[in-house]
Design a protein around this motif. Structure first.
Motif, PDB file in Angstrom:
ATOM      1  N   ILE A  47      82.066  88.701  25.518  1.00 39.05           N
ATOM      2  CA  ILE A  47      81.472  89.745  26.506  1.00 39.05           C
ATOM      3  C   ILE A  47      82.613  90.404  27.101  1.00 39.05           C
ATOM      4  O   ILE A  47      82.722  91.501  27.327  1.00 39.05           O
ATOM      5  CB  ILE A  47      80.515  89.107  27.335  1.00 39.05           C
ATOM      6  N   GLN A  48      83.545  89.535  27.578  1.00 37.04           N
ATOM      7  CA  GLN A  48      84.910  90.198  28.412  1.00 37.04           C
ATOM      8  C   GLN A  48      85.275  91.089  27.275  1.00 37.04           C
ATOM      9  O   GLN A  48      85.870  92.073  27.708  1.00 37.04           O
ATOM     10  CB  GLN A  48      85.497  89.109  28.993  1.00 37.04           C
ATOM     11  N   ALA A  49      85.721  90.585  26.345  1.00 35.41           N
ATOM     12  CA  ALA A  49      86.648  91.455  25.320  1.00 35.41           C
ATOM     13  C   ALA A  49      85.681  92.575  24.867  1.00 35.41           C
ATOM     14  O   ALA A  49      86.399  93.764  24.813  1.00 35.41           O
ATOM     15  CB  ALA A  49      86.570  90.669  24.129  1.00 35.41           C
ATOM     16  N   PHE A  50      84.355  92.535  24.844  1.00 32.19           N
ATOM     17  CA  PHE A  50      83.439  93.695  24.556  1.00 32.19           C
ATOM     18  C   PHE A  50      83.709  94.886  25.715  1.00 32.19           C
ATOM     19  O   PHE A  50      83.767  95.972  25.357  1.00 32.19           O
ATOM     20  CB  PHE A  50      82.256  93.397  24.248  1.00 32.19           C
ATOM     21  N   VAL A  51      83.436  94.335  26.778  1.00 33.21           N
ATOM     22  CA  VAL A  51      83.574  95.041  28.126  1.00 33.21           C
ATOM     23  C   VAL A  51      85.048  96.072  27.978  1.00 33.21           C
ATOM     24  O   VAL A  51      85.136  97.099  28.325  1.00 33.21           O
ATOM     25  CB  VAL A  51      82.975  94.436  29.492  1.00 33.21           C
ATOM     26  N   ARG A  52      85.984  95.038  27.688  1.00 36.02           N
ATOM     27  CA  ARG A  52      87.306  95.701  27.907  1.00 36.02           C
ATOM     28  C   ARG A  52      87.353  96.782  26.862  1.00 36.02           C
ATOM     29  O   ARG A  52      88.153  97.676  26.988  1.00 36.02           O
ATOM     30  CB  ARG A  52      88.345  94.664  27.991  1.00 36.02           C
ATOM     31  N   LYS A  53      86.914  96.738  25.560  1.00 38.41           N
ATOM     32  CA  LYS A  53      87.042  97.708  24.593  1.00 38.41           C
ATOM     33  C   LYS A  53      86.216  98.813  24.813  1.00 38.41           C
ATOM     34  O   LYS A  53      86.752  99.988  24.663  1.00 38.41           O
ATOM     35  CB  LYS A  53      86.689  96.877  23.197  1.00 38.41           C
TER      36      LYS A  53
END
Length: 58
Positions: A47-53
């Motif tokens: 989720i954190q990686a998705f939001v960063r992207k």
């Protein structure tokens, strides 16, 4: 053929060894489960990686 502007969030290459060397057995750019059951913290990291992207959306 163009180049992807960013790296994917997930990619997997599976190789096998043959008498001639290594050969690609499989390439995945999506994985339905992402093996979340193997590490309790992995869904949150994804989720954190998705939001960063992609951001939080509107």
């Amino acid at each position: 053929m163009g180049v992807l502007p960013d790296e994917p969030l997930y990619a997997r290459l599976d190789f096998i060894r043959t008498p001639q060397g290594f050969a690609v057995m499989g390439l995945e750019l999506i994985e339905p489960s992402l093996y979340f059951n193997m590490d309790a913290a992995s869904p949150n990291r994804f989720i954190q990686a998705f939001v960063r992207k992609f951001g939080l959306g509107t």
